[in-house]
Scaffold this motif. Sequence first.
Motif, short mmCIF file in Angstrom:
data_model
loop_
_atom_site.label_atom_id
_atom_site.label_comp_id
_atom_site.label_asym_id
_atom_site.label_seq_id
_atom_site.Cartn_x
_atom_site.Cartn_y
_atom_site.Cartn_z
N SER A 56 -4.75 49.93 58.60
CA SER A 56 -3.49 49.21 58.74
C SER A 56 -2.46 49.97 59.57
CB SER A 56 -2.92 48.87 57.36
OG SER A 56 -2.69 50.07 56.62
N TRP A 57 -2.21 51.25 59.24
CA TRP A 57 -1.15 51.96 59.97
C TRP A 57 -1.55 52.32 61.39
CZ3 TRP A 57 3.67 51.59 59.65
CH2 TRP A 57 4.51 52.48 60.33
N PRO A 58 -2.77 52.83 61.65
CA PRO A 58 -3.12 53.05 63.06
C PRO A 58 -3.07 51.78 63.90
CG PRO A 58 -5.03 53.36 61.63
CD PRO A 58 -3.82 53.31 60.76
N PHE A 59 -3.45 50.65 63.32
CA PHE A 59 -3.35 49.39 64.05
C PHE A 59 -1.88 49.05 64.32
CE2 PHE A 59 -2.96 44.76 64.28
CZ PHE A 59 -3.87 44.46 65.28
N ALA A 60 -1.02 49.26 63.32
CA ALA A 60 0.40 48.97 63.49
C ALA A 60 1.01 49.86 64.57
CB ALA A 60 1.14 49.18 62.16
N MET A 61 0.67 51.14 64.59
CA MET A 61 1.22 52.04 65.60
C MET A 61 0.68 51.72 66.99
SD MET A 61 3.52 53.79 64.26
CE MET A 61 3.83 54.66 65.78
N ALA A 62 -0.60 51.36 67.07
CA ALA A 62 -1.16 50.97 68.36
C ALA A 62 -0.44 49.73 68.91
CB ALA A 62 -2.66 50.71 68.22
N PHE A 63 -0.11 48.80 68.03
CA PHE A 63 0.61 47.59 68.44
C PHE A 63 2.02 47.93 68.90
CE2 PHE A 63 3.53 44.14 67.27
CZ PHE A 63 3.06 43.15 68.11
N VAL A 64 2.71 48.75 68.12
CA VAL A 64 4.09 49.10 68.46
C VAL A 64 4.15 49.82 69.81
CG1 VAL A 64 6.03 50.59 67.82
CG2 VAL A 64 4.93 49.16 66.10
N LEU A 65 3.27 50.78 70.01
CA LEU A 65 3.30 51.57 71.24
C LEU A 65 2.82 50.78 72.46
CD1 LEU A 65 2.00 54.98 69.88
CD2 LEU A 65 4.35 54.36 70.46
N SER A 66 2.27 49.60 72.24
CA SER A 66 1.86 48.76 73.36
C SER A 66 2.96 47.80 73.80
CB SER A 66 0.61 47.95 72.97
OG SER A 66 0.91 46.99 71.97
N ARG A 67 4.06 47.72 73.05
CA ARG A 67 5.14 46.80 73.41
C ARG A 67 5.85 47.28 74.66
NH1 ARG A 67 6.67 43.50 69.29
NH2 ARG A 67 7.59 42.32 71.03
N LYS A 68 6.33 46.33 75.48
CA LYS A 68 6.94 46.68 76.75
C LYS A 68 8.22 47.48 76.57
CE LYS A 68 8.58 44.73 81.13
NZ LYS A 68 9.77 45.60 81.13
N PHE A 69 9.08 47.09 75.64
CA PHE A 69 10.35 47.80 75.49
C PHE A 69 10.11 49.22 74.97
CE2 PHE A 69 9.96 46.16 71.17
CZ PHE A 69 10.46 47.19 70.39
N VAL A 70 9.04 49.42 74.20
CA VAL A 70 8.71 50.76 73.74
C VAL A 70 8.24 51.61 74.92
CG1 VAL A 70 7.10 52.10 72.32
CG2 VAL A 70 8.19 50.05 71.39
N LYS A 71 7.38 51.04 75.75
CA LYS A 71 6.93 51.77 76.94
C LYS A 71 8.11 52.10 77.85
CE LYS A 71 2.26 49.81 77.09
NZ LYS A 71 1.30 49.00 77.88
N ASP A 72 9.05 51.16 77.98
CA ASP A 72 10.22 51.42 78.82
C ASP A 72 11.05 52.57 78.26
OD1 ASP A 72 9.44 49.36 80.45
OD2 ASP A 72 10.81 47.88 79.59
N ASP A 73 11.22 52.59 76.94
CA ASP A 73 11.97 53.68 76.32
C ASP A 73 11.28 55.02 76.55
OD1 ASP A 73 13.89 51.98 75.42
OD2 ASP A 73 13.21 51.92 73.34
N ILE A 74 9.96 55.05 76.41
CA ILE A 74 9.22 56.30 76.60
C ILE A 74 9.34 56.78 78.03
CG2 ILE A 74 6.92 57.34 76.55
CD1 ILE A 74 6.26 55.40 74.25
N GLU A 75 9.27 55.85 78.98
CA GLU A 75 9.44 56.22 80.38
C GLU A 75 10.85 56.74 80.63
OE1 GLU A 75 7.27 56.56 82.79
OE2 GLU A 75 5.73 56.05 81.30
N ALA A 76 11.84 56.17 79.95
CA ALA A 76 13.22 56.65 80.09
C ALA A 76 13.35 58.08 79.55
CB ALA A 76 14.16 55.71 79.36
N TRP A 77 12.67 58.37 78.43
CA TRP A 77 12.68 59.74 77.90
C TRP A 77 12.06 60.70 78.92
CZ3 TRP A 77 9.90 58.38 72.64
CH2 TRP A 77 10.73 57.49 71.93
N ARG A 78 10.95 60.27 79.51
CA ARG A 78 10.25 61.12 80.47
C ARG A 78 11.11 61.36 81.71
NH1 ARG A 78 5.94 58.59 80.24
NH2 ARG A 78 4.76 59.98 78.86
N ALA A 79 11.79 60.31 82.16
CA ALA A 79 12.66 60.45 83.34
C ALA A 79 13.85 61.36 83.04
CB ALA A 79 13.13 59.07 83.79
N ALA A 80 14.39 61.25 81.82
CA ALA A 80 15.54 62.09 81.46
C ALA A 80 15.15 63.55 81.39
CB ALA A 80 16.09 61.63 80.10
#
Length: 224
Positions: free
Chosen positions: A197-221
């Motif tokens: 249940s939890w690995p599936f939930a985290m895989a789903f969350v980390l696949s969302r576009k706004f999450v990916k955008d936030d991670i890219e913003a962290w990397r750019a910063a």
Amino acid sequence: MSEQHADATATAQSAATPMQDPYAPYPDDRAERRRTWPLVFGMVSLVVGIFGTIMQGFGLVLMLKPGLLMSLVGLDGISPAPREIMIAGSVQAGLLMVLGVILTAGAVMLVLRKPLGATLIRIWAVARLVMVLAGLVLGVQLLQPQVSWQVDMNGEIREALRKRGAAESDMPPITTREVVERQAVRGLVMASLAFASWPFAMAFVLSRKFVKDDIEAWRAARAL
């Protein structure tokens, strides 16, 4: 003249400013809610990682010291699990401890909004789902030896308690192979669903576009 001028100015300002709809919904705080996801999912992952690592470590100790648990409750001499079950359980517990450390480190980094944290949790999620599938297949293959061991252990525990003078009402009920097999299958399915249940939930969350955008913003910063 001054009062007429003030009235005219107020009228002009009210005409220039559009009236707000009293039935309009409140401004959406979606952006603010999105900023909380690293803390929420990171803290839950941290708890899962720490708790899971401790439990797997305890399970590994029991696999390496099969008589420890029974001796703690005063039931020495109970036959340990079959060798193939002990080996499979020990290897699984060791691998899951490593994955627990990865999840814990990734969760801490995710809370701190470090891109590496998301990468570690992605690795953990995929590996954990693979482990769930492997555990399900292995559990089916070892089902019959496990059922035989549990039935034999039930008889040994009853005999040990009888020698200690325990009343029949204080002993575990006599079980049958059919009952143990049904319980084992049900437990295997429920455990597989729970652990996935939890690995599936985290895989789903980390696949969302706004999450990916936030991670890219962290990397750019961090690159600045």
